[in-house]
Design an enzyme around this catalytic site. Sequence first.
Site, PDB file in Angstrom:
ATOM      1  N   ARG A  16       0.829  -1.213   0.000  1.00 38.36           N
ATOM      2  CA  ARG A  16       0.000   0.000   0.000  1.00 38.36           C
ATOM      3  C   ARG A  16       0.867   1.270   0.000  1.00 38.36           C
ATOM      4  O   ARG A  16       0.520   2.269   0.611  1.00 38.36           O
ATOM      5  CB  ARG A  16      -0.955   0.003   1.209  1.00 38.36           C
ATOM      6  N   GLU A  17       2.015   1.212  -0.717  1.00 33.65           N
ATOM      7  CA  GLU A  17       2.913   2.365  -0.734  1.00 33.65           C
ATOM      8  C   GLU A  17       2.208   3.631  -1.219  1.00 33.65           C
ATOM      9  O   GLU A  17       2.458   4.721  -0.725  1.00 33.65           O
ATOM     10  CB  GLU A  17       4.105   2.154  -1.677  1.00 33.65           C
ATOM     11  N   LEU A  18       1.334   3.451  -2.224  1.00 36.89           N
ATOM     12  CA  LEU A  18       0.704   4.645  -2.794  1.00 36.89           C
ATOM     13  C   LEU A  18      -0.193   5.315  -1.761  1.00 36.89           C
ATOM     14  O   LEU A  18      -0.203   6.532  -1.633  1.00 36.89           O
ATOM     15  CB  LEU A  18      -0.100   4.283  -4.058  1.00 36.89           C
ATOM     16  N   LYS A  19      -0.922   4.497  -1.011  1.00 32.51           N
ATOM     17  CA  LYS A  19      -1.787   5.046   0.034  1.00 32.51           C
ATOM     18  C   LYS A  19      -0.971   5.920   0.989  1.00 32.51           C
ATOM     19  O   LYS A  19      -1.318   7.069   1.255  1.00 32.51           O
ATOM     20  CB  LYS A  19      -2.435   3.896   0.801  1.00 32.51           C
ATOM     21  N   GLY A 435     -23.733   3.331  16.473  1.00 32.98           N
ATOM     22  CA  GLY A 435     -22.990   2.189  17.005  1.00 32.98           C
ATOM     23  C   GLY A 435     -21.572   2.508  17.423  1.00 32.98           C
ATOM     24  O   GLY A 435     -21.210   2.371  18.579  1.00 32.98           O
ATOM     25  N   GLU A 608     -25.835  -1.880  -2.414  1.00 32.46           N
ATOM     26  CA  GLU A 608     -24.774  -2.051  -3.407  1.00 32.46           C
ATOM     27  C   GLU A 608     -24.696  -3.461  -3.972  1.00 32.46           C
ATOM     28  O   GLU A 608     -23.980  -3.684  -4.938  1.00 32.46           O
ATOM     29  CB  GLU A 608     -23.439  -1.574  -2.865  1.00 32.46           C
ATOM     30  N   CYS A 646     -26.447   3.136   5.267  1.00 31.69           N
ATOM     31  CA  CYS A 646     -25.851   4.455   5.123  1.00 31.69           C
ATOM     32  C   CYS A 646     -25.802   4.887   3.671  1.00 31.69           C
ATOM     33  O   CYS A 646     -24.760   4.908   3.045  1.00 31.69           O
ATOM     34  CB  CYS A 646     -24.479   4.573   5.757  1.00 31.69           C
ATOM     35  N   HIS A 697     -19.531  12.702   8.014  1.00 31.84           N
ATOM     36  CA  HIS A 697     -18.422  12.602   7.059  1.00 31.84           C
ATOM     37  C   HIS A 697     -17.525  13.842   7.064  1.00 31.84           C
ATOM     38  O   HIS A 697     -16.535  13.875   6.357  1.00 31.84           O
ATOM     39  CB  HIS A 697     -18.959  12.347   5.652  1.00 31.84           C
ATOM     40  N   CYS A 729     -24.455   8.152  10.560  1.00 31.57           N
ATOM     41  CA  CYS A 729     -23.718   6.883  10.518  1.00 31.57           C
ATOM     42  C   CYS A 729     -22.885   6.774  11.797  1.00 31.57           C
ATOM     43  O   CYS A 729     -23.003   7.618  12.690  1.00 31.57           O
ATOM     44  CB  CYS A 729     -22.844   6.844   9.258  1.00 31.57           C
TER      45      CYS A 729
END
Length: 758
Positions: A16-19, A435, A608, A646, A697, A729
């Site tokens: 996950r280097e890009l992250k 929650g 979804e 959500c 958010h 949420c």
Amino acid sequence: MVTTHHLGLPRIGTKRELKFALEAYWRGELDQRELEQTAFKIRRDNLLLQSRLDMLTVGDFSLYDQVLDSSFLFGNIPPRFRQEAGITTLDDYFQVARGASNQDTPPVAAAEMTKWFDTNYHYIVPEFQHTTEFRLAIDTLLTRITETGTDPRRIKPVIIGPVTYLWLGKSKDGSDKLDLLQRLLPIYADLLTQLAAAGVEWVQIDEPILVTELSATWQHALRNSYYQLQNSPVKLLLTTYFGQLRENLQLACELPVAGLHIDASRQQEEVSRIIDWLPMHKILSLGIIDGRNIWKSDLNAILAWLEPIHSRLRQRLWIAPSCSLLHVPLDLEREQKLDPEIKSWCSFGKQKLIELELIATALNRGRDSVSAELENNANALLTRKRSQRVIVPSVHQRMAEITPSMAQRRSPYEVRSQVQAQRLNLPPLPTTTIGSFPQTGSIRQCRRDYRNGKLTWNSYKKAMKQEIAYCIRQQEEIGLDVLVHGEAERNDMVEYFGEQLDGFAITEHAWVQSYGSRCVKPPIIYGDIERHHCMTGEWTDYAQSLTTKPLKGMLTGPVTMLNWSFVRDDQPRATTCLQLALALRDEVLDLEQAGIAIIQIDEAALREGLPLRRSEWQGYLKWATHAFGVCANGVQDSTQIHTHMCYSEFNDIIGAIAAMDADVITIETSRSDMELLEVFEAFDYPNAIGPGVYDIHTPNIPSLDEMMTLMRQAMQRIPADRLWINPDCGLKTRRWQEVVPALEAMQRAAGLLRESSA
Ligand code: GLN
Ligand code: ZN
């Protein structure tokens, strides 16, 4: 000879280097050059990875999102972000994706993000207006070709097709986006000409909308576009994925391009029709390796099916994974802790390319040339098929005993709501949360220490209980009516349960990009699902013991568990979902037995899972809501079932939502000014609703007035005695400093509204 290629690779890097580079860049801890270096290394690794294939794909890498890249390629930048000079920088790019805020100017809203077809990947929605003009900015793409240092004839750049690009976007002024096609096509023509000038022979042009139900207008747009582009000096590989072509089959075969790629992992039976329809001069690329799941392919079965096709098509046959490998993790070899047997059944991105190469070798040189590999593959598949960890007779026994009444509550809502009102004795407009409470650094540290063996189970448990006690104290001080334990012990709402259920395997590194720098690590469902112990009781009971207020038990529902996992491919999804429902039903009943009066079953991912074709929606909704019913509805009338979703689009699924018959549904509404309650009003939704009044958010703390206004709007649509007050949420991504004042204001809003309506 068969030609091998792929449609795109994962791009977050092995670790996950890009992250991490992106997030450091956004925090100002990394400069642009360092970020570009990380990105370059990932592209170089990917180049190495695909070097075993005949064609090399370029243009699939992205620093944030490939659709956003297309918007920049066509110079379609939302006007609110456009710079005077017309030059776009890397920061402009990130601003469109993430919004802009600095101290001197008012914040500029990010472009919208939405799901990429039926995947869990999210793209940045292009924005259109009747005045939108396009301008080609091809430099990045050309650099990506030259940086490979490879003969450009072997390079196949990938671009989104013009019709899919328009289809993915949103008109901001009510104008018809298809009107822009005539302005967009010359840009494509220019793009293709320049790619040809760079030495490119083939271009992959993605039109995945061909697997959806298209109106005559959109079909016409496709025809129109490809007729106009047919004299381009490159060969176009028209690319579709994620499903069957069905009524678009003839159209897809006839468009004047040089080749067609189809998802053959899901539509083997369509292939012979396609071969019949496809003009003799066209290439057919078959996506034979499933790019959406992590199972080893059945190489012998694929070969048995493919060999006659190969003898018929010869040079005209290309093979590839079904879609971009963006949707699977990169490398299975990194999983050192995964059970070796289960590991031997899996194949991630890298392994899928090896499978592809094996098939090509078998086709080109005969199966004998790879007989050992084919035998290994067959053995792995056989052990999976015969494994006693996969097929558990007791689970099948229970499945066979499911009766329709198990999915139904004992009494109708009107009856049981009275019983619950008596038991719970809540004020009007009760307040609650969804929650989770903030996942603080110290909680995450504890989890890490426990995982690394630095903390014993008992000390870990003690630390989590301290967090729970803190969370209960805070909620009591705020004065909320229905409390939660706060989910401190949950790393993730799916993985937490997956870790404790039989039939699930948890990976260490199998990350998949969800959007931008965000990644998810879906567990793998490999076998029949069984629960051996109560998974949430200890935390829930402890929390309830600290308060006299009702404590809401918190579970992830069967449909969400399914939709956010890699699922087995040896039985229908509906069957796996029902197994999950049975396991969770036992959990619900255990909580009820322990005296928990309210249980929330989150179905954040129900929507979804909807199939791409509307004609298949009812089928999905039927089994999904049935599974929810089996999970939730075994309780007594006096137990109150909540569910949480959500998102804010309920228009087409409200009937199914009502059929789930949860006593209370909490939903995300604060951004839509309660407009979405229209659907609930029009449908006459019979049970209680908690419309979110706190947009979690953003770090913003909503004011008392804003929340009062939202609730008043809600009360105009839904009778007050069926309304709850809660955030949109869970609060796990927020900080306590934000959460406490926001919930205090929410509680005050409830008090004022109660007074004014009393
Ligand atoms: N109960 C979960 C939480 O509060 C729900 C999360 C979700 O809906 N995605 O975190
Ligand atoms: Zn949610």
